[in-house]
Design a protein around this motif. Structure first.
Motif, short mmCIF file in Angstrom:
data_model
loop_
_atom_site.label_atom_id
_atom_site.label_comp_id
_atom_site.label_asym_id
_atom_site.label_seq_id
_atom_site.Cartn_x
_atom_site.Cartn_y
_atom_site.Cartn_z
N TYR A 375 0.86 -1.19 0.00
CA TYR A 375 0.00 0.00 0.00
C TYR A 375 0.89 1.23 0.00
O TYR A 375 0.63 2.20 -0.68
CB TYR A 375 -0.90 0.05 1.24
N GLN A 376 1.93 1.17 0.86
CA GLN A 376 2.90 2.25 0.89
C GLN A 376 4.25 1.70 0.46
O GLN A 376 4.49 0.50 0.60
CB GLN A 376 3.02 2.84 2.30
N LYS A 379 6.45 -0.47 2.95
CA LYS A 379 5.82 -1.51 3.79
C LYS A 379 5.10 -2.51 2.91
O LYS A 379 4.03 -2.24 2.37
CB LYS A 379 4.85 -0.86 4.77
N ALA A 381 2.81 -5.34 1.89
CA ALA A 381 1.62 -5.96 2.50
C ALA A 381 1.55 -7.44 2.14
O ALA A 381 1.15 -8.28 2.94
CB ALA A 381 0.36 -5.26 2.06
N PRO A 400 -4.14 -14.41 11.37
CA PRO A 400 -4.45 -13.32 12.28
C PRO A 400 -4.87 -12.04 11.56
O PRO A 400 -4.63 -11.89 10.35
CB PRO A 400 -3.15 -13.10 13.05
N SER A 401 -5.46 -11.16 12.32
CA SER A 401 -5.88 -9.88 11.76
C SER A 401 -4.65 -9.10 11.27
O SER A 401 -3.61 -9.11 11.92
CB SER A 401 -6.60 -9.10 12.87
N GLY A 402 -4.77 -8.49 10.12
CA GLY A 402 -3.65 -7.73 9.57
C GLY A 402 -2.67 -8.58 8.80
O GLY A 402 -1.64 -8.10 8.32
N ALA A 403 -3.00 -9.89 8.60
CA ALA A 403 -2.07 -10.78 7.91
C ALA A 403 -2.01 -10.47 6.42
O ALA A 403 -0.99 -10.69 5.77
CB ALA A 403 -2.49 -12.22 8.14
N GLY A 404 -3.12 -9.99 5.86
CA GLY A 404 -3.13 -9.69 4.43
C GLY A 404 -4.24 -10.40 3.69
O GLY A 404 -4.27 -10.40 2.46
N LYS A 405 -5.19 -10.98 4.41
CA LYS A 405 -6.26 -11.77 3.77
C LYS A 405 -7.15 -10.88 2.89
O LYS A 405 -7.40 -11.19 1.73
CB LYS A 405 -7.12 -12.47 4.85
N THR A 406 -7.60 -9.76 3.47
CA THR A 406 -8.47 -8.87 2.70
C THR A 406 -7.73 -8.33 1.49
O THR A 406 -8.29 -8.20 0.39
CB THR A 406 -8.93 -7.69 3.59
N THR A 407 -6.45 -8.04 1.69
CA THR A 407 -5.65 -7.51 0.59
C THR A 407 -5.63 -8.51 -0.56
O THR A 407 -5.81 -8.13 -1.72
CB THR A 407 -4.23 -7.20 1.09
N TYR A 416 -7.10 -2.99 -6.22
CA TYR A 416 -5.71 -2.49 -6.16
C TYR A 416 -4.93 -3.24 -7.23
O TYR A 416 -5.29 -4.35 -7.60
CB TYR A 416 -5.09 -2.76 -4.78
P1 ADP Z 1 -6.47 -8.99 7.16
O1 ADP Z 1 -7.59 -8.99 6.17
O2 ADP Z 1 -5.71 -10.26 7.18
O3 ADP Z 1 -6.91 -8.61 8.52
P2 ADP Z 1 -5.49 -6.77 5.60
O4 ADP Z 1 -5.32 -7.35 4.26
O5 ADP Z 1 -6.68 -5.94 5.86
O6 ADP Z 1 -5.39 -7.92 6.71
O7 ADP Z 1 -4.21 -5.88 5.94
C1 ADP Z 1 -2.89 -6.27 5.66
C2 ADP Z 1 -1.95 -5.13 5.99
O8 ADP Z 1 -2.15 -4.05 5.10
C3 ADP Z 1 -2.15 -4.56 7.38
O9 ADP Z 1 -0.88 -4.24 7.90
C4 ADP Z 1 -2.96 -3.32 7.15
O10 ADP Z 1 -2.66 -2.35 8.12
C5 ADP Z 1 -2.48 -2.88 5.79
N1 ADP Z 1 -3.56 -2.19 5.07
C6 ADP Z 1 -4.80 -2.67 4.81
N2 ADP Z 1 -5.51 -1.77 4.09
C7 ADP Z 1 -4.72 -0.70 3.89
C8 ADP Z 1 -4.87 0.55 3.21
N3 ADP Z 1 -6.00 0.90 2.58
N4 ADP Z 1 -3.83 1.41 3.22
C9 ADP Z 1 -2.67 1.09 3.84
N5 ADP Z 1 -2.47 -0.06 4.48
C10 ADP Z 1 -3.47 -0.96 4.52
#
Ligand code: ADP
Length: 615
Positions: A375-376, A379, A381, A400-407, A416
């Motif tokens: 995303y940045q 860092k 993802a 776990p939460s923040g692992a990258g599943k939604t991404t 994206y």
């Molecule tokens: P999960 O679905 O497993 O909980 P995410 O895919 O939402 O995890 O997030 C993975 C990482 O990307 C996390 O560190 C989160 O903070 C970061 N992240 C998620 N969405 C954004 C965004 N829109 N901009 C910047 N960072 C993001």
């Protein structure tokens, strides 16, 4: 004054206000002006007509002062009533004609400026639709609305304040000055000599006003932002739950006070300016009476000529003042355009490749190959994600939460764009498909399903209004939401509140499952609801999900053991990487992270796992 700003504001006096002098000046380059000019171009015919009307009006405006001279020098001394009536009627006639032309010109002005606003608003709307998701999470909420509404609407004043003002002033000035010189060049020189006295205060005032206007605009935008953030549903809830009312009110009050003070300053700056101008304006006629009187005494000039001269002179001071202000108006207008162009210049997010094809998928294997995404910049993802989700199977993502599943799931419909690697569906790289064909074949059910403010029917038919009533009811029955909808006062025509707040999370998700069922895509991406749902909702969602995912290629972010066990493949995601892969039994046999997480869950007897849980 202090009442207005709620009293105890620090540094509330005007004199103590500090302004940032490093304000950016607008960029009045040739390219910029050309770009602005392009918006006016489609209306050049109307613009020409306006200019012609302005020229005729400025010539007509000369007549009454000239006629005064004839009245005073001929009609009155000769006691010629007929001539007097004639001259008065002509004078009246020109005023009426000039008035009518003015009405026509106002219509044309409005037409031209509103057409430009119309074009720009449409262009901005479609441009914003193409902006990437990141843009909307990064930009202040109120800002998009400000640009769409007040900035673009401000453009309508530009045509009046610059083009019309300039042309009208130029015509009035040139015709009047020429007439003055012809009438008496000595008097003309005296009348015009005092003009430079206007220019110095005008310049100074213009700069002050320009700065104040810009600051006011910024403050208004900040104010809108606070209103948007705190008086919208989610912001409001947040504010209430964290009892931030007073703090939010404080910040609102301070900004509100600052913007009010700025506006008072701006209007006062204008007032001073007018006062100085009017002093100089009265200086001109006095000098004319003095010198004109001297010439009259020496028999060089008539009384009518002096009166007519003063009347004509009054026509030039206003336009002179406005002409010197023109630079400020242009600067202001260019700044307005610049703010809008800033948005137009932002690269649209994800667009079709020139050679992208509309592809109808027959098989839907989803293959990730060495996919990296950030995303940045600094860092990562996701790092080297590779997996295959076979056609017609269900793949569960756990971790776990923040692992990258939604991404991972967001990359499939190209919300994206990946940085490297590739994602293929049915053998086709998703970047080679048109976005429309890709997205029309993917159904997305998120945890926080978004329902817009409208009826349930409108929400259900969002993807396409061609579905029949029967299809809609069938989908809702399959999503276990039909009975609930029928119990509502207006059934399918019940309006769901702002963001669907009147429905529970489970009900919203079931409606969004029905919405996806109606769309009937071949690929389904689902973020399973967490255990925050009540048992009944959970039960219905599980059953609805089962129907939704049947025979489909699906990727589910799973929080429940029942879903995980039903999955054909489980991917354990941690820190942006897939660390284990297999079905439930295989993963348990591996005795690795999954086993560890699973046994922890089992110990807690928590078969439903929330998003905070390790799995
Ligand atoms: P999960 O679905 O497993 O909980 P995410 O895919 O939402 O995890 O997030 C993975 C990482 O990307 C996390 O560190 C989160 O903070 C970061 N992240 C998620 N969405 C954004 C965004 N829109 N901009 C910047 N960072 C993001």
């Amino acid at each position: 004054m202090s009442k207005m700003y709620g009293g105890g504001m620090p540094g509330a006096g005007f004199g103590r206000m500090k302004f940032d002098d490093g304000q950016q000046k607008p960029n009045i380059s040739k390219a910029m002006l050309l770009r602005i000019f392009n918006y006016f171009k489609p209306y050049w015919k109307q613009t020409m007509l306006v200019l012609f009307i302005l020229l005729v009006s400025s010539l007509l405006g000369l007549l009454p002062p000239i006629l005064i001279q004839r009245i005073v020098d001929h009609a009155l001394p000769d006691k010629n009533m007929k001539l007097l009536v004639e001259l008065v009627l002509i004078s009246l006639g020109t005023t009426v004609v000039a008035g009518l032309l003015g009405v026509w010109q106002s219509y044309l002005n409005s037409f031209i400026s509103q057409s430009i606003v119309y074009d720009m608003k449409n262009q901005m709307y479609t441009h914003l639709q193409r902006m990437p998701l990141q843009f909307f999470s990064a930009v202040k909420q109120g800002e998009v609305i400000t640009r769409m509404t007040s900035d673009i609407s401000g453009i309508q004043g530009v045509f009046n304040s610059t083009v019309i003002n300039f042309a009208s002033n130029l015509f009035v000035l040139s015709t009047t000055v020429a007439t003055l010189v012809i009438m008496n060049w000595k008097l003309a020189i005296i009348g015009i000599l005092i003009v430079p006295l206007f220019i110095i205060p005008t310049r100074k005032m213009g700069n002050v006003r320009w700065k104040l206007a810009k600051q006011t605009q910024e403050k208004m935008s900040e104010q809108n932002h606070i209103i948007q953030e705190t008086l919208s549903i989610s912001g409001y809830l947040l504010m209430k739950l964290f009892t931030r009312e007073e703090k939010e009110y404080d910040s609102f009050r301070i900004i509100n006070g600052e913007s009010a003070r700025l506006q008072i300053r701006e209007s006062m700056a204008g007032r001073w300016f007018m006062m100085i101008l009017s002093t100089f304006t009265s200086l001109g006629p006095m000098l004319i009476y003095l010198y004109g009187g001297y010439l009259f005494i020496h028999g060089e000039i008539t009384v009518g000529a002096i009166i007519s001269f003063v009347a004509l002179l009054s026509r030039i001071y206003g336009p002179f003042g406005q002409m010197t202000n023109l630079y400020v108006d242009i600067k202001r207008s260019v700044a307005l355009f610049e703010r809008i162009f800033d948005y137009f210049d932002m690269k649209p997010g994800i667009v079709n490749r020139p050679d992208a094809q509309a592809v109808e998928l027959t098989k839907q294997d989803i293959v990730f190959e060495d996919v990296c995404f950030a995303y940045q910049k600094d860092k990562q993802a996701l790092e080297d994600i590779s997996f295959t989700a076979a056609s017609g199977t269900m793949t569960a993502l756990v971790g776990p939460s923040g692992a990258g599943k939604t991404t991972i799931t967001n990359l499939i419909p190209r919300l994206y764009e990946i940085d490297s690697g590739s994602i293929r569906i049915g053998g086709t790289d998703i970047r080679d498909m048109t976005l429309e064909s890709l997205r029309s074949q993917i159904g997305l059910v998120t945890q926080d399903s978004y329902l817009f403010n409208g009826t349930i029917r409108e929400n259900l038919l969002y993807a396409g209004s061609e579905a029949s009533e029967e299809d809609m009811v069938k989908a809702c029955k399959a999503a276990y939401i039909h009975d609930f909808i029928m119990e509502l006062p207006d059934g399918y025509d019940t309006v769901v509140g702002n963001r669907g707040i009147k429905l529970s999370g489970g009900e919203k998700q079931r409606i969004s499952i029905a919405r996806v069922l109606l769309k009937n895509p071949s690929v389904i991406i689902m973020d399973e609801a967490t255990s925050s749902l009540d048992t009944a909702s959970e039960y219905y969602i599980q059953r609805a999900m089962h129907l939704l995912l049947q025979d489909k290629t699906s990727i589910v972010i799973a929080h429940r053991l029942s879903t995980i066990m039903a999955a054909d493949k489980i991917l354990v995601v941690k820190d942006g990487a897939i660390i284990e892969e297999g079905n439930h039994e295989e993963l348990l046999l591996k005795n690795g992270v999954y086993t560890d997480l699973h046994s922890k869950q089992f110990e807690r007897k928590a078969f439903s796992m929330d998003s905070q849980s390790p799995i």
